[in-house]
Design a protein around this motif. Structure first.
Motif, PDB file in Angstrom:
ATOM      1  N   SER A  40      31.122 -29.181   5.481  1.00 31.05           N
ATOM      2  CA  SER A  40      30.766 -30.581   5.704  1.00 31.05           C
ATOM      3  C   SER A  40      29.327 -30.817   5.259  1.00 31.05           C
ATOM      4  O   SER A  40      28.447 -29.984   5.484  1.00 31.05           O
ATOM      5  CB  SER A  40      30.914 -30.932   7.191  1.00 31.05           C
ATOM      6  OG  SER A  40      30.669 -32.301   7.413  1.00 31.05           O
ATOM      7  N   GLU A  90      28.159 -34.366   8.364  1.00 31.92           N
ATOM      8  CA  GLU A  90      28.952 -35.567   8.119  1.00 31.92           C
ATOM      9  C   GLU A  90      30.122 -35.678   9.086  1.00 31.92           C
ATOM     10  O   GLU A  90      30.561 -36.781   9.429  1.00 31.92           O
ATOM     11  CB  GLU A  90      29.447 -35.548   6.670  1.00 31.92           C
ATOM     12  CG  GLU A  90      29.930 -36.870   6.138  1.00 31.92           C
ATOM     13  CD  GLU A  90      30.173 -36.821   4.642  1.00 31.92           C
ATOM     14  OE1 GLU A  90      29.807 -37.783   3.950  1.00 31.92           O
ATOM     15  OE2 GLU A  90      30.718 -35.804   4.151  1.00 31.92           O
ATOM     16  N   ASN A  91      30.641 -34.557   9.546  1.00 34.60           N
ATOM     17  CA  ASN A  91      31.778 -34.569  10.470  1.00 34.60           C
ATOM     18  C   ASN A  91      31.353 -34.773  11.931  1.00 34.60           C
ATOM     19  O   ASN A  91      32.191 -34.718  12.832  1.00 34.60           O
ATOM     20  CB  ASN A  91      32.608 -33.294  10.331  1.00 34.60           C
ATOM     21  CG  ASN A  91      31.831 -32.039  10.699  1.00 34.60           C
ATOM     22  OD1 ASN A  91      30.703 -32.105  11.167  1.00 34.60           O
ATOM     23  ND2 ASN A  91      32.446 -30.880  10.474  1.00 34.60           N
TER      24      ASN A  91
END
Length: 323
Positions: free
Chosen positions: A12, A29-30
């Motif tokens: 990510s 981002e996750n």
């Protein structure tokens, strides 16, 4: 270190890297959040390397000894040490786990912190708390504001926070409170406003970039303004940039550059660096002050996706583009 070392890998993308006095946080981002260093969230038993913090988050920021975050449940939470009110928890000045400060309404709510201050932008409202000795939160000055206080309401963008100061664009006008406010007339006299304007703060200064020129406002005894005198690489080639404590970092095409206070190796090796220290990667203290200095060249299988500055640290986020 004066040469970049691989420290964190993930499938990510890192959205943000932010540093406190002796610790660093990485937000992916996750929504996953990792911390390393002397952070109270993990330092009950010191462990080497990165530790994942339970939960999912939208934003994170670090002060000197505290950490602030926005959860995916739209809550602002804080942890750490805050003897000057920077936790926002009233009289409570230490917690080893995240505690709720307030709920936010905007899905794009952001948090900002530096030294002993914390700010939250929730849509058209900017809240702040912590030290108030320079009127960086409210007027008149006071020792501390220990709970969230409304700093500004209106159309807000480009919030950045330094030591005893906050700077932002409010309703189309650059605004500043605290120690940096004395440079406000100069900032407003420069033609830097526009849709592409980006503001970043070091501890004691503001750097502005409109994707044509860099401008600098503040003291520059450690070459923090070096980027404004540099014609190569051209500003239009800048794909990402950031500032740390008293230094800057930017990527232009396949190269990453740093400038300013580099005493701890955060501006990379300079011409004076010895061959032995370059080989070992150990900082030899020759780079106390640095002009715009190249610190990294990507290979044909790499792409720089972002870069960040922390407290005497530089972070370069690389995407592997080939096997």
């Amino acid at each position: 270190m004066i040469t970049p070392q691989s420290t964190f890998k993930s499938l990510s993308k890192p959205l943000k890297v932010t540093g406190g006095g002796n610790f660093t946080a990485i937000l992916l981002e996750n929504g996953e959040l990792y911390v390393a260093g002397e952070c109270t969230l993990v330092s009950r038993e010191k462990t080497a390397g990165w530790c994942q913090i339970e939960g999912l988050f939208r934003d994170v920021a670090c002060g000197w000894s505290h950490i602030i975050a926005v959860t995916c449940e739209q809550e602002v939470v804080t942890a750490g040490i805050g003897v000057k009110g920077e936790l926002g928890l009233g009289s409570k000045n230490k917690t080893n786990q995240f505690e709720r400060v307030l709920a936010v309404q905007s899905p794009g709510a952001q948090v900002f912190a530096c030294f002993y201050n914390t700010y939250v932008q929730d849509g058209g409202k900017l809240y702040g708390w912590g030290s108030n000795t320079k009127c960086q939160v409210l007027s008149p000055k006071s020792k501390a504001v220990s709970c969230p206080a409304l700093v500004y309401e209106g159309k807000i963008s480009n919030v950045c926070v330094g030591k005893n100061s906050v700077c932002f664009v409010g309703d189309g006008l650059i605004r500043a409170q605290g120690a940096i406010a004395k440079y406000l007339p100069q900032m407003r006299s420069e033609p830097v406003l526009g849709e592409k304007l980006e503001l970043r703060s070091m501890w004691t200064s503001i750097t502005a970039f409109d994707h044509r020129n860099f401008r600098f406002f503040g003291p520059a005894g450690q070459m923090q303004d070096a980027i404004t005198f540099c014609k190569q690489p051209p500003a239009y080639a800048v794909s990402c940039w950031g500032t740390g404590s008293e230094h800057g970092v930017m990527c232009c095409e396949d190269r990453v550059y740093c400038w300013g206070w580099g005493e701890h190796g955060n501006c990379g090796p300079t011409n004076a660096t010895t061959a032995a220290s370059l080989t070992s990667g150990i900082n030899d203290q020759s780079n106390t002050k640095s002009g715009v200095n190249m610190v990294y060249i990507t290979s044909h299988q790499e792409e720089v996706v972002s870069c960040f500055g922390g407290c005497a640290t530089t972070w370069i986020c690389i995407k592997k583009t080939g096997a």
